[in-house]
Design a protein around this motif. Structure first.
Motif, PDB file in Angstrom:
ATOM      1  N   SER A 124       6.505  20.822 -34.640  1.00 55.25           N
ATOM      2  CA  SER A 124       7.703  20.160 -35.660  1.00 55.25           C
ATOM      3  C   SER A 124       8.773  20.227 -33.934  1.00 55.25           C
ATOM      4  O   SER A 124       8.516  22.236 -33.328  1.00 55.25           O
ATOM      5  CB  SER A 124       9.002  21.605 -36.396  1.00 55.25           C
ATOM      6  OG  SER A 124       8.589  21.485 -38.017  1.00 55.25           O
ATOM      7  N   PRO A 125       8.831  20.112 -33.542  1.00 50.89           N
ATOM      8  CA  PRO A 125       9.020  19.572 -31.610  1.00 50.89           C
ATOM      9  C   PRO A 125      10.728  20.871 -31.972  1.00 50.89           C
ATOM     10  O   PRO A 125      11.393  19.697 -32.976  1.00 50.89           O
ATOM     11  CB  PRO A 125       9.038  18.458 -31.016  1.00 50.89           C
ATOM     12  CG  PRO A 125       9.102  17.592 -32.620  1.00 50.89           C
ATOM     13  CD  PRO A 125       8.296  17.974 -33.532  1.00 50.89           C
ATOM     14  N   THR A 126      11.316  20.898 -30.598  1.00 54.22           N
ATOM     15  CA  THR A 126      12.843  21.212 -31.016  1.00 54.22           C
ATOM     16  C   THR A 126      12.730  20.508 -29.525  1.00 54.22           C
ATOM     17  O   THR A 126      14.417  20.312 -29.023  1.00 54.22           O
ATOM     18  CB  THR A 126      12.490  22.765 -30.568  1.00 54.22           C
ATOM     19  OG1 THR A 126      11.659  23.610 -29.472  1.00 54.22           O
ATOM     20  CG2 THR A 126      12.466  23.181 -32.050  1.00 54.22           C
ATOM     21  N   ALA A 127      12.245  20.576 -28.394  1.00 57.12           N
ATOM     22  CA  ALA A 127      12.254  19.404 -26.677  1.00 57.12           C
ATOM     23  C   ALA A 127      12.608  18.274 -27.615  1.00 57.12           C
ATOM     24  O   ALA A 127      11.385  17.429 -27.854  1.00 57.12           O
ATOM     25  CB  ALA A 127      11.756  19.900 -25.878  1.00 57.12           C
ATOM     26  N   THR A 128      13.593  17.815 -26.031  1.00 59.57           N
ATOM     27  CA  THR A 128      13.857  16.215 -26.418  1.00 59.57           C
ATOM     28  C   THR A 128      13.303  15.701 -24.746  1.00 59.57           C
ATOM     29  O   THR A 128      13.294  16.598 -24.021  1.00 59.57           O
ATOM     30  CB  THR A 128      15.210  15.820 -26.437  1.00 59.57           C
ATOM     31  OG1 THR A 128      15.852  16.845 -26.031  1.00 59.57           O
ATOM     32  CG2 THR A 128      15.424  16.060 -28.213  1.00 59.57           C
ATOM     33  N   LEU A 129      13.368  14.400 -24.541  1.00 59.36           N
ATOM     34  CA  LEU A 129      13.089  13.801 -23.696  1.00 59.36           C
ATOM     35  C   LEU A 129      14.586  14.036 -22.726  1.00 59.36           C
ATOM     36  O   LEU A 129      15.489  14.229 -22.592  1.00 59.36           O
ATOM     37  CB  LEU A 129      12.837  12.490 -23.478  1.00 59.36           C
ATOM     38  CG  LEU A 129      11.947  11.974 -24.611  1.00 59.36           C
ATOM     39  CD1 LEU A 129      11.032  10.844 -24.604  1.00 59.36           C
ATOM     40  CD2 LEU A 129      10.589  12.650 -24.118  1.00 59.36           C
ATOM     41  N   GLY A 130      13.795  14.389 -21.461  1.00 53.01           N
ATOM     42  CA  GLY A 130      14.655  14.653 -20.377  1.00 53.01           C
ATOM     43  C   GLY A 130      15.388  16.325 -20.310  1.00 53.01           C
ATOM     44  O   GLY A 130      16.390  16.436 -19.501  1.00 53.01           O
ATOM     45  N   ASP A 131      15.114  16.910 -21.195  1.00 52.48           N
ATOM     46  CA  ASP A 131      15.814  18.981 -21.163  1.00 52.48           C
ATOM     47  C   ASP A 131      15.235  19.023 -19.598  1.00 52.48           C
ATOM     48  O   ASP A 131      13.700  19.036 -19.427  1.00 52.48           O
ATOM     49  CB  ASP A 131      14.926  18.728 -22.599  1.00 52.48           C
ATOM     50  CG  ASP A 131      16.084  18.564 -23.688  1.00 52.48           C
ATOM     51  OD1 ASP A 131      16.674  18.249 -23.272  1.00 52.48           O
ATOM     52  OD2 ASP A 131      15.465  19.573 -24.995  1.00 52.48           O
ATOM     53  N   VAL A 163      11.511  17.742 -19.274  1.00 53.51           N
ATOM     54  CA  VAL A 163      10.472  17.102 -20.140  1.00 53.51           C
ATOM     55  C   VAL A 163      10.089  16.100 -20.251  1.00 53.51           C
ATOM     56  O   VAL A 163      11.629  14.639 -20.529  1.00 53.51           O
ATOM     57  CB  VAL A 163      11.397  17.847 -22.244  1.00 53.51           C
ATOM     58  CG1 VAL A 163      10.095  16.971 -22.941  1.00 53.51           C
ATOM     59  CG2 VAL A 163      10.980  19.476 -21.961  1.00 53.51           C
ATOM     60  N   LYS A 164       8.921  15.277 -20.165  1.00 54.78           N
ATOM     61  CA  LYS A 164       8.783  14.128 -19.985  1.00 54.78           C
ATOM     62  C   LYS A 164       8.335  13.586 -21.094  1.00 54.78           C
ATOM     63  O   LYS A 164       8.336  12.182 -21.243  1.00 54.78           O
ATOM     64  CB  LYS A 164       7.354  13.926 -18.456  1.00 54.78           C
ATOM     65  CG  LYS A 164       7.174  12.031 -18.091  1.00 54.78           C
ATOM     66  CD  LYS A 164       6.034  12.252 -17.154  1.00 54.78           C
ATOM     67  CE  LYS A 164       6.303  11.098 -16.708  1.00 54.78           C
ATOM     68  NZ  LYS A 164       5.194  11.097 -15.582  1.00 54.78           N
TER      69      LYS A 164
END
Length: 589
Positions: A124-131, A163-164
């Motif tokens: 389950s991801p918690t990071a988002t793009l651009g973080d 995060v890309k």
């Protein structure tokens, strides 16, 4: 120099697990290498370098190894593999999965994968793009048994990244790429669920802030009531053979307020370790109702394994503990016994012909122990969450001598000292922690005093000191009675002795095999101690010392039955009423 180039060498001397190698290039302290023994590669670690001669400790038996054997150096230190699947595993000190080995004895040169490469994990991801992320930041999580296992930016990443890409929720193996990070130069780095970290290099992904003072409840009264240990604190349990170190450790592991338990057996006899392997999978976790093994990892090196592997096991355990601490979890690390670890250090130091210290231990033994204990602690993670590693080691001094170097060196490093007594063990007074010699330095900390005042009682620390004083006065009275005889001392001496016995039987002694008495919550500990102190403060009317013994035994027996009854239950209150009725017979208002 070519990054793919690896230094090689040739064996020029063998003294058991200490092998001397003439190298043809650069090597580093603690670098891992492999020694060729026929078709088998033996893992070893560099422990000393003089010119072009490297001294290495081999983690396996060196029987059959000859001068001229080739050695290849790997350009990295001893590492562990970190990722989902560590819990419920049984490892040796090199993180080999013992359950994957079939033979009765470990085969020389056999190394197994510590994790399952093909197992699918629900990510389950918690990071988002651009973080923007740095080492230790959380990218997502998987369920490891019932623990929320965080997937983190590898600890070796020393820059800030963006995060890309991050994969959507779904099932993945630990080898699959779950995120792509871009550094300041635009380079893209793939991140999987696993990473490697050197065991002798502490993991640091936290901010330096003052440690809060939260006491770790273990359910063991002699610890929680008299000598509490804090969350992220350090303590050790020295004592001679047969005094109950293992049972006490098991009780702490089962009942302590911790999310993860890591047990390191570094050189114990095989029969003691077998108890861990057979009992832990069957134990029920009283906090969750699940199997205790679901949140436990066992690292095992028995006394018949090479000393070098024993020495590595405590570092492997601490590194895994730091890994889970970085997930914001409370980790309890138990090492049994650090004496065997110290003996491994002594053995290698002697083979290196270093200047010996006391009892032939290394001169820097105290510094080595202190630096290891310093890796425990309560931390504030970069994301604002907190985690902790609480470390409790046991020491097995020869002949129960608490003045020997390992005990004395550990005393300087650990903040809690739980000394086991042979006399108490012989008298079946378990846990056999000697109340006079044992201590917790955390009681001197203002933060801990404030925490206990708010959590337990405003006067709790004073009540602890008062209890210890009653125990001490009771011991002094007992010595006088033994010297002068029962009728040679005033009645007051008998009262002092039996008041200390009341504390001993009801507070200090505890049945680790009873479902109720094994684990005493802090609320109940407070109630029972304050009840006992009220009895100790009371004045009694006795005409002779013969009346004191049976009177206090009645009170003790009733209060022990209270310990075996559910708190505030009908049975509990029945025995409490018996105590109050007994007190009315002799108490002077």
């Amino acid at each position: 120099m070519d990054k793919n180039y690896k230094t090689t060498g040739s064996v020029v001397g063998v003294i058991s697990n200490l092998v001397t190698v003439k190298v043809d290039g650069p090597v580093s302290q603690n670098e891992i290498c492999y020694v060729k023994l026929g078709d088998t590669d033996l893992m070893a670690e560099v422990i000393k370098i003089i010119g072009d001669i490297a001294y290495i400790q081999v983690f396996e038996s060196t029987r059959g190894l000859k001068v001229g054997a080739t050695v290849e150096f790997m350009q990295h230190m001893l590492e562990v593999t970190l990722g989902p699947g560590i819990l419920s595993k049984n490892y040796d000190g090199l993180q080999n999965d013992l359950d994957k080995m079939d033979a009765t004895f470990l085969k020389i040169g056999e190394y197994t994968n510590p994790l399952e490469d093909d197992k699918l994990w629900e990510f389950s991801p918690t990071a988002t793009l651009g973080d923007k992320v740095t080492a230790g930041d959380w990218l997502g999580s998987v369920k490891e048994n019932w623990i929320d296992h965080k997937i983190m930016v590898p600890f070796s990443f020393d820059k800030e990244y963006i995060v890309k890409e991050v994969v959507p929720a779904g099932k993945y193996t630990i080898k699959d790429t779950i995120a792509k990070l871009a550094d300041a130069d635009g380079h893209t780095i793939n991140v999987t669920m696993t990473q490697k970290w050197a065991v002798k290099k502490p993991i640091k992904v936290y901010k330096d802030k003052p440690m809060p003072a939260k006491v770790l409840e273990t359910g063991v009264r002699t610890i929680d009531t008299l000598n509490p240990i804090t969350e992220g604190g350090t303590g050790f349990i020295p004592g001679p053979f047969g005094c109950g170190k293992t049972v006490l450790q098991h009780a702490i592991a089962k009942q302590a307020e911790a999310d993860i338990i890591i047990i390191t057996a570094c050189g114990e006899r095989a029969n003691e370790v077998v108890e861990i392997f057979t009992e832990f999978p069957e134990l029920i976790d009283p906090r969750t109702g699940r199997k205790l093994n679901d949140r436990t990892t066992i690292i095992c090196n028995t006394s018949n394994m090479p000393v070098a592997a024993r020495e590595a096991s405590v570092y492997t355990g601490m590194t895994i503990a730091e890994y889970y601490r970085s997930m914001g979890l409370r980790v309890l690390l138990l090492a049994d016994s650090t004496s065997r670890w110290a003996q491994a250090l002594r053995e290698m130091s002697n083979r290196l012909e270093e200047l010996p210290g006391q009892d032939a231990f290394p001169v820097d033994l105290s510094a080595i122990i202190s630096s290891f204990y310093a890796r425990a602690g309560f931390v504030h993670l970069n994301n604002g969450k907190t985690g902790s590693v609480t470390f409790i080691g046991t020491v097995s001094p020869a002949g129960g001598n608490l003045k020997e170097p390992v005990t004395e060196s550990t005393k300087k490093a650990a903040r809690c000292f739980y000394a086991l007594s042979q006399d108490r063990a012989d008298g079946k007074r378990y846990p056999a922690v000697e109340p006079i010699e044992s201590y917790s330095k955390y009681l001197d900390y203002e933060q801990v005093q404030n925490y206990l005042a708010n959590k337990v009682s405003p006067d709790w620390v004073n009540e602890i000191m008062k209890t210890k004083n009653i125990i001490l006065r009771g011991k002094e009275a007992k010595e006088q009675i033994n010297i002068l005889g029962d009728d040679g001392v005033p009645i007051e001496y008998h009262l002092r002795f039996w008041k200390s016995e009341l504390i001993d039987f009801v507070i200090l002694q505890q049945d680790a095999f009873d479902n109720i008495d094994a684990n005493t919550p802090m609320e109940r500990q407070k109630y029972m101690l304050e009840l006992i102190l009220s009895i100790c403060d009371a004045k009694f009317n006795f005409d002779s010392f013969e009346e004191i013994n049976p009177y206090f035994k009645r009170i003790i027996n009733a209060m022990k039955q209270m310990n075996y009854s559910e708190f505030n239950s009908e049975n509990f209150n029945k025995y409490l009423n018996d105590v109050n009725q007994t007190l009315q017979e002799r108490r002077v208002e």
